[in-house]
Motif scaffolding. Structure first.
Motif, PDB file in Angstrom:
ATOM      1  N   UNK A 149       0.839  -1.193   0.000  1.00 40.59           N
ATOM      2  CA  UNK A 149       0.000   0.000   0.000  1.00 40.59           C
ATOM      3  C   UNK A 149       0.873   1.242   0.000  1.00 40.59           C
ATOM      4  N   UNK A 150       0.251   2.351  -0.328  1.00 36.09           N
ATOM      5  CA  UNK A 150       0.912   3.640  -0.170  1.00 36.09           C
ATOM      6  C   UNK A 150      -0.127   4.589   0.398  1.00 36.09           C
ATOM      7  N   UNK A 151       0.349   5.567   1.131  1.00 38.11           N
ATOM      8  CA  UNK A 151      -0.569   6.495   1.773  1.00 38.11           C
ATOM      9  C   UNK A 151       0.006   7.891   1.699  1.00 38.11           C
ATOM     10  N   UNK A 152      -0.856   8.845   1.932  1.00 41.59           N
ATOM     11  CA  UNK A 152      -0.395  10.210   2.072  1.00 41.59           C
ATOM     12  C   UNK A 152      -1.191  10.829   3.210  1.00 41.59           C
ATOM     13  N   UNK A 153      -0.498  11.541   4.063  1.00 38.29           N
ATOM     14  CA  UNK A 153      -1.146  12.187   5.194  1.00 38.29           C
ATOM     15  C   UNK A 153      -1.141  13.691   4.987  1.00 38.29           C
ATOM     16  N   UNK A 154      -2.165  14.318   5.439  1.00 45.26           N
ATOM     17  CA  UNK A 154      -2.270  15.772   5.349  1.00 45.26           C
ATOM     18  C   UNK A 154      -2.967  16.275   6.606  1.00 45.26           C
ATOM     19  N   UNK A 155      -2.724  17.512   6.938  1.00 49.58           N
ATOM     20  CA  UNK A 155      -3.357  18.115   8.104  1.00 49.58           C
ATOM     21  C   UNK A 155      -4.192  19.309   7.661  1.00 49.58           C
ATOM     22  N   UNK A 156      -5.018  19.783   8.542  1.00 53.00           N
ATOM     23  CA  UNK A 156      -5.844  20.956   8.264  1.00 53.00           C
ATOM     24  C   UNK A 156      -4.972  22.190   8.432  1.00 53.00           C
ATOM     25  N   UNK A 157      -5.078  23.155   7.527  1.00 51.74           N
ATOM     26  CA  UNK A 157      -4.280  24.373   7.701  1.00 51.74           C
ATOM     27  C   UNK A 157      -4.643  25.084   9.004  1.00 51.74           C
ATOM     28  N   UNK A 158      -3.670  25.704   9.610  1.00 54.12           N
ATOM     29  CA  UNK A 158      -3.950  26.475  10.820  1.00 54.12           C
ATOM     30  C   UNK A 158      -4.615  27.793  10.421  1.00 54.12           C
ATOM     31  N   UNK A 159      -5.250  28.471  11.369  1.00 55.53           N
ATOM     32  CA  UNK A 159      -5.925  29.729  11.021  1.00 55.53           C
ATOM     33  C   UNK A 159      -4.931  30.782  10.540  1.00 55.53           C
ATOM     34  N   UNK A 160      -5.450  31.697   9.711  1.00 52.65           N
ATOM     35  CA  UNK A 160      -4.603  32.788   9.242  1.00 52.65           C
ATOM     36  C   UNK A 160      -4.218  33.676  10.423  1.00 52.65           C
ATOM     37  N   UNK A 161      -3.106  34.376  10.284  1.00 51.76           N
ATOM     38  CA  UNK A 161      -2.630  35.262  11.359  1.00 51.76           C
ATOM     39  C   UNK A 161      -2.610  36.691  10.848  1.00 51.76           C
ATOM     40  N   UNK A 162      -2.857  37.581  11.738  1.00 44.74           N
ATOM     41  CA  UNK A 162      -2.728  39.000  11.414  1.00 44.74           C
ATOM     42  C   UNK A 162      -3.692  39.498  10.356  1.00 44.74           C
ATOM     43  N   UNK A 163      -4.934  39.058  10.387  1.00 45.91           N
ATOM     44  CA  UNK A 163      -5.923  39.513   9.419  1.00 45.91           C
ATOM     45  C   UNK A 163      -6.218  40.996   9.657  1.00 45.91           C
ATOM     46  N   UNK A 164      -6.089  41.810   8.587  1.00 49.10           N
ATOM     47  CA  UNK A 164      -6.352  43.248   8.726  1.00 49.10           C
ATOM     48  C   UNK A 164      -6.819  43.833   7.389  1.00 49.10           C
ATOM     49  N   UNK A 165      -7.460  44.988   7.477  1.00 47.62           N
ATOM     50  CA  UNK A 165      -7.951  45.700   6.302  1.00 47.62           C
ATOM     51  C   UNK A 165      -6.836  46.618   5.807  1.00 47.62           C
ATOM     52  N   UNK A 166      -6.582  46.595   4.489  1.00 45.20           N
ATOM     53  CA  UNK A 166      -5.595  47.492   3.877  1.00 45.20           C
ATOM     54  C   UNK A 166      -6.330  48.803   3.587  1.00 45.20           C
ATOM     55  N   UNK A 167      -6.077  49.805   4.405  1.00 47.76           N
ATOM     56  CA  UNK A 167      -6.840  51.053   4.313  1.00 47.76           C
ATOM     57  C   UNK A 167      -6.574  51.809   3.018  1.00 47.76           C
ATOM     58  N   UNK A 168      -5.383  51.696   2.452  1.00 44.57           N
ATOM     59  CA  UNK A 168      -5.054  52.433   1.229  1.00 44.57           C
ATOM     60  C   UNK A 168      -5.865  51.935   0.033  1.00 44.57           C
ATOM     61  N   UNK A 169      -6.284  50.692   0.059  1.00 46.04           N
ATOM     62  CA  UNK A 169      -7.013  50.115  -1.071  1.00 46.04           C
ATOM     63  C   UNK A 169      -8.516  50.033  -0.804  1.00 46.04           C
ATOM     64  N   UNK A 170      -9.002  50.620   0.252  1.00 51.11           N
ATOM     65  CA  UNK A 170     -10.418  50.550   0.602  1.00 51.11           C
ATOM     66  C   UNK A 170     -11.177  51.684  -0.074  1.00 51.11           C
ATOM     67  N   UNK A 171     -12.290  51.334  -0.748  1.00 54.17           N
ATOM     68  CA  UNK A 171     -13.166  52.325  -1.372  1.00 54.17           C
ATOM     69  C   UNK A 171     -14.562  52.162  -0.792  1.00 54.17           C
ATOM     70  N   UNK A 172     -15.541  52.912  -1.321  1.00 53.01           N
ATOM     71  CA  UNK A 172     -16.914  52.825  -0.827  1.00 53.01           C
ATOM     72  C   UNK A 172     -17.547  51.472  -1.150  1.00 53.01           C
ATOM     73  N   UNK A 173     -17.074  50.793  -2.204  1.00 49.24           N
ATOM     74  CA  UNK A 173     -17.682  49.519  -2.598  1.00 49.24           C
ATOM     75  C   UNK A 173     -16.738  48.319  -2.466  1.00 49.24           C
ATOM     76  N   UNK A 174     -15.471  48.523  -2.102  1.00 45.92           N
ATOM     77  CA  UNK A 174     -14.512  47.421  -2.005  1.00 45.92           C
ATOM     78  C   UNK A 174     -13.670  47.533  -0.749  1.00 45.92           C
ATOM     79  N   UNK A 175     -13.293  46.360  -0.247  1.00 46.18           N
ATOM     80  CA  UNK A 175     -12.395  46.279   0.902  1.00 46.18           C
ATOM     81  C   UNK A 175     -11.323  45.260   0.562  1.00 46.18           C
ATOM     82  N   UNK A 176     -10.072  45.599   0.789  1.00 47.63           N
ATOM     83  CA  UNK A 176      -8.983  44.659   0.561  1.00 47.63           C
ATOM     84  C   UNK A 176      -8.487  44.162   1.908  1.00 47.63           C
TER      85      UNK A 176
END
Length: 192
Positions: A149-176
């Motif tokens: 047999x052969x197998x492959x193991x994988x794990x669940x990605x960990x949560x993202x870190x440092x999530x923040x809004x990029x204020x320079x690219x934010x408009x009235x209809x879009x958020x980066x």
């Protein structure tokens, strides 16, 4: 998990039909039951498909049986090994006389789920307790065959870190949004 073959198993008797096999797979608290298709369907003939030369892995084994069963197990926590139990069901010599098929455990194999064996076809011995062990009461293990047999193991990605809004690219209809990459990406499980 991809089951590729079995070999060295007991042959049917002179008038017996070939047995049917059933595999029980356990890793941690997860388990699955598989009835392999024998003979397996033809191998994948795409040009980009990896070629597994399972006959080379079974050079010294008698009566190889090619399998191509793919099984997925979702584990709530990492497991150290995969336990494979191989059961056989032999139909009675004279079918239709009211006798049920005989089921017996052929052997067990323990596959270590370590990074060094990840994505590589490997052979693992199927062992059974020896009933003729004498005073030890069958505590001695003997090899009864092999499983490939052969197998492959994988794990669940960990949560993202440092999530923040990029204020320079934010408009009235879009958020980066921007974030730092996760500590693990869900690839192969880290070594223990």
């Amino acid at each position: 998990l991809q089951l590729l073959g079995l070999a060295g198993l007991p042959r049917p008797g002179w008038l017996e039909r070939a047995p049917e096999y059933e595999l029980f797979l356990r890793a941690g608290s997860a388990a699955k039951r598989v009835r392999p298709r024998i003979p397996a369907p033809p191998p994948d003939l795409r040009e980009d498909a990896p070629v597994v030369r399972w006959q080379e892995l079974l050079q010294q084994c008698e009566d190889p049986i090619r399998l191509d069963e793919r099984v997925s197990l979702r584990l709530p926590e990492p497991a150290a090994y995969l336990q494979i139990e191989l059961w056989e069901e032999r139909p009675p010599l004279l079918a239709g006389l009211g006798r049920a098929a005989e089921r017996r455990l052929v052997g067990q194999s323990y596959v270590p789920l370590e990074a060094q064996f990840n994505r590589r076809p490997c052979t693992w011995p199927l062992t059974a307790k020896d009933p003729d062990a004498g005073l030890l009461g069958g505590a001695i293990q003997r090899d009864v065959g092999v499983v490939v047999c052969k197998f492959s193991t994988a794990t669940v990605p960990s949560p993202v870190r440092g999530l923040h809004v990029v204020e320079a690219a934010t408009t009235a209809s879009e958020v980066e949004l921007a974030w730092a990459p996760p500590a693990t990406d869900g690839g192969p499980a880290p070594p223990r």
